[in-house]
Motif scaffolding. Structure first.
Motif, PDB file in Angstrom:
ATOM      1  N   THR A  77      40.803 -19.003 -39.665  1.00  0.00           N
ATOM      2  CA  THR A  77      40.845 -19.020 -41.134  1.00  0.00           C
ATOM      3  C   THR A  77      41.767 -18.359 -41.845  1.00  0.00           C
ATOM      4  O   THR A  77      41.802 -18.020 -43.236  1.00  0.00           O
ATOM      5  CB  THR A  77      39.456 -18.463 -41.517  1.00  0.00           C
ATOM      6  OG1 THR A  77      39.414 -16.966 -40.824  1.00  0.00           O
ATOM      7  CG2 THR A  77      38.178 -19.182 -40.847  1.00  0.00           C
ATOM      8  N   SER A  78      42.940 -17.689 -41.030  1.00  0.00           N
ATOM      9  CA  SER A  78      43.777 -17.248 -41.961  1.00  0.00           C
ATOM     10  C   SER A  78      45.073 -18.063 -42.388  1.00  0.00           C
ATOM     11  O   SER A  78      45.701 -18.746 -41.650  1.00  0.00           O
ATOM     12  CB  SER A  78      44.385 -15.941 -41.059  1.00  0.00           C
ATOM     13  OG  SER A  78      45.697 -15.678 -41.457  1.00  0.00           O
ATOM     14  N   PRO A  79      45.356 -17.846 -43.644  1.00  0.00           N
ATOM     15  CA  PRO A  79      46.280 -18.779 -44.441  1.00  0.00           C
ATOM     16  C   PRO A  79      47.735 -18.246 -43.695  1.00  0.00           C
ATOM     17  O   PRO A  79      48.491 -19.279 -43.552  1.00  0.00           O
ATOM     18  CB  PRO A  79      46.477 -18.092 -45.941  1.00  0.00           C
ATOM     19  CG  PRO A  79      45.219 -17.243 -45.984  1.00  0.00           C
ATOM     20  CD  PRO A  79      44.728 -17.008 -44.746  1.00  0.00           C
ATOM     21  N   THR A  80      48.022 -17.071 -43.273  1.00  0.00           N
ATOM     22  CA  THR A  80      49.267 -17.001 -42.799  1.00  0.00           C
ATOM     23  C   THR A  80      49.351 -17.701 -41.577  1.00  0.00           C
ATOM     24  O   THR A  80      50.456 -17.967 -41.263  1.00  0.00           O
ATOM     25  CB  THR A  80      49.670 -15.409 -42.573  1.00  0.00           C
ATOM     26  OG1 THR A  80      51.068 -15.249 -42.545  1.00  0.00           O
ATOM     27  CG2 THR A  80      48.992 -14.671 -41.329  1.00  0.00           C
ATOM     28  N   VAL A  81      48.491 -17.761 -40.724  1.00  0.00           N
ATOM     29  CA  VAL A  81      48.512 -18.640 -39.450  1.00  0.00           C
ATOM     30  C   VAL A  81      49.047 -19.907 -39.982  1.00  0.00           C
ATOM     31  O   VAL A  81      50.045 -20.553 -39.155  1.00  0.00           O
ATOM     32  CB  VAL A  81      47.218 -18.406 -38.735  1.00  0.00           C
ATOM     33  CG1 VAL A  81      47.400 -19.387 -37.371  1.00  0.00           C
ATOM     34  CG2 VAL A  81      47.024 -17.025 -38.209  1.00  0.00           C
ATOM     35  N   TYR A  82      48.419 -20.478 -40.728  1.00  0.00           N
ATOM     36  CA  TYR A  82      48.916 -21.907 -41.166  1.00  0.00           C
ATOM     37  C   TYR A  82      50.184 -21.813 -41.768  1.00  0.00           C
ATOM     38  O   TYR A  82      51.035 -23.015 -41.490  1.00  0.00           O
ATOM     39  CB  TYR A  82      47.866 -22.399 -42.081  1.00  0.00           C
ATOM     40  CG  TYR A  82      46.639 -22.753 -41.211  1.00  0.00           C
ATOM     41  CD1 TYR A  82      46.510 -23.798 -40.444  1.00  0.00           C
ATOM     42  CD2 TYR A  82      45.444 -21.848 -41.407  1.00  0.00           C
ATOM     43  CE1 TYR A  82      45.146 -24.001 -39.755  1.00  0.00           C
ATOM     44  CE2 TYR A  82      44.264 -22.034 -40.549  1.00  0.00           C
ATOM     45  CZ  TYR A  82      44.198 -23.050 -39.847  1.00  0.00           C
ATOM     46  OH  TYR A  82      42.989 -23.135 -39.066  1.00  0.00           O
ATOM     47  N   ALA A  83      50.461 -20.907 -42.537  1.00  0.00           N
ATOM     48  CA  ALA A  83      51.928 -21.040 -42.921  1.00  0.00           C
ATOM     49  C   ALA A  83      52.949 -20.949 -41.994  1.00  0.00           C
ATOM     50  O   ALA A  83      54.002 -21.551 -42.039  1.00  0.00           O
ATOM     51  CB  ALA A  83      52.058 -19.819 -43.841  1.00  0.00           C
ATOM     52  N   HIS A  84      52.636 -20.097 -40.959  1.00  0.00           N
ATOM     53  CA  HIS A  84      53.429 -19.926 -39.717  1.00  0.00           C
ATOM     54  C   HIS A  84      53.665 -21.473 -38.977  1.00  0.00           C
ATOM     55  O   HIS A  84      54.691 -21.789 -38.573  1.00  0.00           O
ATOM     56  CB  HIS A  84      53.150 -18.908 -38.887  1.00  0.00           C
ATOM     57  CG  HIS A  84      53.598 -17.557 -39.185  1.00  0.00           C
ATOM     58  ND1 HIS A  84      52.955 -16.709 -40.015  1.00  0.00           N
ATOM     59  CD2 HIS A  84      54.686 -16.834 -38.844  1.00  0.00           C
ATOM     60  CE1 HIS A  84      53.512 -15.732 -40.088  1.00  0.00           C
ATOM     61  NE2 HIS A  84      54.701 -15.494 -39.425  1.00  0.00           N
ATOM     62  N   ILE A  85      52.374 -21.980 -38.816  1.00  0.00           N
ATOM     63  CA  ILE A  85      52.577 -23.405 -38.406  1.00  0.00           C
ATOM     64  C   ILE A  85      53.318 -24.106 -38.972  1.00  0.00           C
ATOM     65  O   ILE A  85      53.962 -24.990 -38.619  1.00  0.00           O
ATOM     66  CB  ILE A  85      51.087 -23.872 -38.167  1.00  0.00           C
ATOM     67  CG1 ILE A  85      50.396 -23.143 -37.070  1.00  0.00           C
ATOM     68  CG2 ILE A  85      51.290 -25.390 -37.695  1.00  0.00           C
ATOM     69  CD1 ILE A  85      48.953 -23.622 -36.802  1.00  0.00           C
ATOM     70  N   GLY A  86      53.406 -24.254 -40.328  1.00  0.00           N
ATOM     71  CA  GLY A  86      54.161 -25.224 -41.222  1.00  0.00           C
ATOM     72  C   GLY A  86      55.566 -24.911 -40.975  1.00  0.00           C
ATOM     73  O   GLY A  86      56.335 -25.728 -41.124  1.00  0.00           O
ATOM     74  N   PHE A  87      55.744 -23.592 -40.858  1.00  0.00           N
ATOM     75  CA  PHE A  87      57.196 -23.116 -40.695  1.00  0.00           C
ATOM     76  C   PHE A  87      57.734 -23.699 -39.596  1.00  0.00           C
ATOM     77  O   PHE A  87      58.917 -24.255 -39.428  1.00  0.00           O
ATOM     78  CB  PHE A  87      57.175 -21.446 -40.627  1.00  0.00           C
ATOM     79  CG  PHE A  87      58.639 -20.995 -40.619  1.00  0.00           C
ATOM     80  CD1 PHE A  87      59.553 -21.396 -41.400  1.00  0.00           C
ATOM     81  CD2 PHE A  87      59.039 -20.074 -39.571  1.00  0.00           C
ATOM     82  CE1 PHE A  87      61.047 -20.772 -41.267  1.00  0.00           C
ATOM     83  CE2 PHE A  87      60.299 -19.551 -39.260  1.00  0.00           C
ATOM     84  CZ  PHE A  87      61.241 -20.114 -40.240  1.00  0.00           C
ATOM     85  N   GLY A  88      56.924 -23.515 -38.696  1.00  0.00           N
ATOM     86  CA  GLY A  88      57.516 -23.975 -37.210  1.00  0.00           C
ATOM     87  C   GLY A  88      57.690 -25.685 -37.460  1.00  0.00           C
ATOM     88  O   GLY A  88      58.696 -26.087 -36.601  1.00  0.00           O
ATOM     89  N   LEU A  89      56.659 -26.574 -37.996  1.00  0.00           N
ATOM     90  CA  LEU A  89      57.000 -27.879 -37.994  1.00  0.00           C
ATOM     91  C   LEU A  89      58.087 -28.212 -38.685  1.00  0.00           C
ATOM     92  O   LEU A  89      58.976 -29.027 -38.489  1.00  0.00           O
ATOM     93  CB  LEU A  89      55.723 -28.452 -38.685  1.00  0.00           C
ATOM     94  CG  LEU A  89      54.380 -28.532 -37.544  1.00  0.00           C
ATOM     95  CD1 LEU A  89      53.246 -28.929 -38.568  1.00  0.00           C
ATOM     96  CD2 LEU A  89      54.810 -29.221 -36.680  1.00  0.00           C
TER      97      LEU A  89
END
Ligand code: HDD
Ligand code: HEM
Ligand code: HEM
Lengths: 342, 444
Positions: free
Chosen positions: A158-170
């Motif tokens: 549920t953490s936004p930063t995890v999703y931001a990291h995923i987006g950064f990876g992609l």
């Protein structure tokens, strides 16, 4: 300098090499899938021309990083091992499917399309998943009971930063790979493909940058200490931003060889950008490997092993670098190879 | 299942999976080198076709060998972090050098496959030489760690703390010399017999043109020669390994042979079940004095039995069966390959009668079973220790939960890839029949 800093710098270097190589590799796999059915462009062929000889070598850099980490910092094994078992296992499974299916797709013409979709998509997910490790080890997501470490998965998911990291990876892999392939196509004088990849690079550059900023900002509630440390490294981050701006603008510089753009300059400066930013990030991370549990000083091996490893890696690199240069010439420069699949 | 058992099963099955592909990769690159050399001297293009088709086989195998190797490499840190803590302090060098071997193999393999047409024929042979060298070196280096686990050296253990580390002394541990050659010889052997199986099957199925028959016979012959040579070599290196156990890891030899009492004139027990109540192997065949003779060179040499060691330090006794299977297969393969060669040279008219081909077809499967049982014996025969007399397996394993779920994922993945890789191989070689290659070589 303390030995722990020398060792962690070597680890950083290996990780950086794999990050760039891996991003280009997985990104190229995705483009090979994306352009697979497009008859109007040779973009897929270029991606494969790059991938087939290089994916194994790229993979060795991953192993190099893992082995060097375990060798220099055996004290980190317990914490990292029990903490990372789920995310890393998932990465390993994806990695295996990706490599195996990519090789299958070269051998079974009848099902090439299906196999390439599977390897393209699993490959795309790998860097995204790998990057979720970063926020996890800097705190906020770990619970320690006795000497067992647990990841708080509900908090991770549920953490936004995890999703931001995923987006950064992609976005990173799509940006780096299209940029690199545009230069590769220019080297082969394939103007149409160059334009195709240049377009993709222009699109993904700013997306990547926004995700990088978002990943940092969203860290604040989880790991304020890290954000403060990063703020102290602002010069390096500013330099990195500067390298990005110049590099990105090089895609619009006039050129004698192609219609517009200097992709080689862009590639080099963007790599400089990643180097500066990741170094600054790593520096801000110090001295922790896993916050607040484990520092590099506690993790470091003994002096005798440290010295033999150091010498081992120095000798090894001295022999391997000429080999890599030869490899580069054969597959990235030699016109007979790079114009062979058109 | 408890965590330690799960961790062992997960890691053990990952290794058992990886080595199928890795061993064949090591062996095939060696055979390609031989085929290239034979072609250089005979100028017979059939050997170029052999090399080419084996190379395609290697490319497919490595598609699984490399990621599965990455799995075991990483998984070792995940499932046995306690072990890695010691490895990183004492025996990190072979792992580091192994990367070097991987790089050499990967770079030269790409060069051999994708740049062959741009290289001179000497350069091509040099490339394939380095591919084979890199692959073999990686097998030797990984075996180095394994041998160190049996005979750990190069450090002192004082109150659970590791001190006085001497990395090179750890590398040059006493078990290394005999284990490394045995692993290399058995890898070459395994692959040669897999090739023999395929060739024999092809010839047996018939429906081949005269040209194809001649091609398959050459391949079979080459593989038989390599198979016979490596089978004899493997027997002799295996014998050295057993003598090594006698000197350095006597408890393992005792478990392998089911020997309970320390004695001179120790008998060799073949099959049967070691029975701690009866203090001997029941239901097997005993050859008096043979074990003493094999281990010490004389029938009155003394061999140490299990009773010298505390019960809780005994490996599981079923390793006796694993050991027998490996040795039995080794003996069988020597007989098969030497027999087939003799037949070939005595009866020149009908070099490969059908019954002989039929006998050769399962030899590849036997070799693979021998290789697997050998490794499983080596690892389970070390129990309850991960590092002999230093670290117990239970202290090395991870404390993490979630293992059950991960285990199911990995096992499914391995099963899927085993099936798919076999299908891909079949599909590829059916779609690209030999006739295409014959035409290509005659038209060039
Ligand atoms: C097809 C493969 C194969 C064949 C035919 C044999 N072996 Fe083997 N053996 C192996 C494949 C193998 C192996 C997989 O490579 C092992 C496992 C660990 C190792 O070091 O090598 C091994 C281990 C191993 C060990 C244990 C070493 C240790 O634990 O330190 C001994 C004593 C032998 N072998 C002895 C023999 C003998 C006497 C054989 C008689 C012919 C024989 N092996 C055939
Ligand atoms: C490559 C072929 C190998 C196979 C098939 C194999 C098989 C196994 C099996 C079945 C186990 C589980 C043992 C048990 O549960 O009792 C195991 C454990 C283990 N093996 Fe091996 N092994 C191989 C090679 C190696 C090598 C080369 C190393 C060292 C680098 C190694 C290190 C270990 C470790 C650390 C364990 C876990 C601890 C232990 O149970 O002792 N193995 N292996
Ligand atoms: C009989 C035992 C083994 C043999 C013969 C063997 C051999 C090989 C070979 C030939 C490769 C392909 C190398 C390449 O082309 O890059 C490979 C890959 C690999 N193996 Fe094994 N291996 C064995 C056991 C192990 C064990 C026990 C480990 C780890 C503990 C291991 C770790 C790896 C790794 C990390 C790779 C991937 C390297 C890469 O990315 O290229 N291997 N192995």
């Amino acid at each position: 300098m303390h030995e722990a800093y020398v060792a962690i710098s070597i680890i950083w270097l290996f990780l950086f090499l794999y990050a760039i190589g891996g991003a280009i590799d997985f990104g190229a796999g995705f483009w090979a899938m994306y352009y697979y059915e497009r008859k109007d462009t040779t973009a897929a062929n270029f991606a494969n021309l790059y991938l087939s000889p290089s994916w194994e070598v790229t993979n060795v850099f991953l192993v190099l990083f893992v082995v060097a980490l375990a060798g220099f910092f055996p004290g980190a094994a317990f914490a990292l091992g029990s903490l990372m078992i789920v995310p890393v296992s998932l990465v390993l499974i994806l990695l295996t499917i990706r490599s195996a299916f990519m090789v299958y797709s070269y051998s079974v013409q009848k099902y090439t399309k299906l196999l390439r979709y599977i390897s393209g998509i699993t490959g795309l997910l790998i860097p995204a998943l790998m990057l979720t490790v970063l926020p996890i080890i800097i705190g906020g997501f770990i619970e320690i009971v006795g000497n067992r470490h647990y990841i708080l998965f509900d908090k991770v998911l549920t953490s936004p930063t995890v999703y931001a990291h995923i987006g950064f990876g992609l976005s990173s892999q799509l940006f780096l790979s299209s940029l690199f392939l545009s230069d590769y196509a220019r080297e082969a004088n394939s103007n149409k493909t160059y334009e195709e990849y240049r377009g993709k690079a222009i699109m993904f550059g700013p997306i990547m940058l926004s995700f990088a900023v978002a990943a940092t900002l969203t860290l604040m509630p989880e790991a304020m200490w890290m954000v403060e440390n990063m703020a102290r490294q602002w010069e390096l981050f500013a330099l990195s931003m500067f390298a990005f701006s110049i590099g990105y603008s090089a895609l619009f510089w006039p050129s004698k060889k192609v219609r517009i753009g200097q992709p080689r300059v862009a590639v080099i400066l963007i790599i400089v950008q990643y180097a500066l930013a990741s170094f600054a990030y790593g520096w801000a991370h110090m001295p922790y490997i896993v916050y607040p549990e484990l520092t590099i000083f506690e993790g470091l091996t003994n002096l005798a092993m440290y010295q033999s490893l150091l010498w081992g890696y120095i000798v090894m690199m001295a022999i391997l670098i000429p080999l890599f240069i030869w490899f580069w010439r054969l597959f990235l420069k030699d016109k007979r190879y790079i114009t062979s699949e058109k | 299942m408890d965590n330690v058992i799960l961790a062992r099963t997960l890691f053990g099955s990952s290794l058992a999976f990886h080595i199928i592909f890795a061993t064949l990769g090591v062996g095939l690159t060696f055979m390609i080198l031989i085929a290239e050399l034979v072609r250089l001297f005979t100028k017979d293009e059939d050997y170029a076709i052999l090399a080419k088709r084996w190379t395609k086989g290697v490319a497919i195998l490595l598609g699984v060998a490399i990621p599965s190797g990455t799995i075991v490499g990483v998984m070792m840190s995940l499932t046995f972090p306690g072990f890695i803590e010691v490895v990183g302090q004492v025996i990190a060098l072979p792992f580091a050098i192994e990367i070097f071997a991987f790089f050499v193999e990967a770079v030269f393999l790409s060069i051999y496959i994708y740049a062959a047409n741009r290289l001179s024929s000497t350069m091509r042979i040099i490339s394939v030489f380095f591919v084979a060298l890199g692959a073999t070196a990686s097998a030797v280096l990984i075996t180095n760690v394994q041998s160190w686990m049996n005979t750990p050296r190069g450090f002192d253990m004082i109150d659970g703390q590791i001190t006085n580390v001497q990395p090179w002394q750890a590398v040059l541990n006493p078990a290394f010399s005999y284990t490394a050659v045995h692993v290399v010889s058995s890898a070459y052997l395994t692959t040669a017999f897999v090739v023999i199986s395929v060739g024999a099957y092809r010839l047996l199925r018939g429906n081949l043109s005269a040209r194809e028959v001649s091609y398959y016979r050459k391949g079979l012959m080459l593989a038989l020669i390599i198979g016979a040579a490596t089978a004899i070599w493997t027997g002799s290196t295996g014998h050295k390994a057993a003598v090594g156990l006698h000197h350095y890891v006597p408890v393992k030899l005792a478990a392998a042979e089911g020997l309970f009492e320390t004695q001179s004139h120790a008998p060799l027990a073949i099959m049967g079940t070691p029975d701690p109540e009866a203090n001997r192997v029941v239901g097997g065949i005993e050859i008096p004095g043979m074990l003493s003779w094999l281990a010490t060179g004389s029938t009155d040499g003394v061999v140490i039995g299990l009773n010298e060691f505390p019960r809780e330090d005994w490996p599981p006794l079923f390793v006796h069966t694993l050991f027998n299977v490996m040795v039995g297969i080794g003996t069988l393969l020597v007989a098969l390959s030497v027999g087939a060669l003799l037949w070939r040279f005595i009866f020149k008219k009908n070099p490969y009668p059908n019954w002989l081909l039929l006998a050769l077809v399962p030899s590849g499967a036997f070799a693979l079973i021998g290789m697997e049982t050998g490794w499983i014996f080596a690892c389970i025969g070390r129990q309850p220790w991960t590092i002999m007399n230093i670290q117990r397996t239970a202290d090395a394993a991870t404390a993490s939960g979630n293992l059950g779920f991960i285990f199911v994922l990995f096992i499914s993945l391995y099963l899927l890839l085993l099936v798919l890789t076999a299908l891909v191989m079949r599909f590829y070689f059916q779609r690209n029949p030999l006739n295409n290659e014959f035409q290509m070589t005659t038209s060039v």
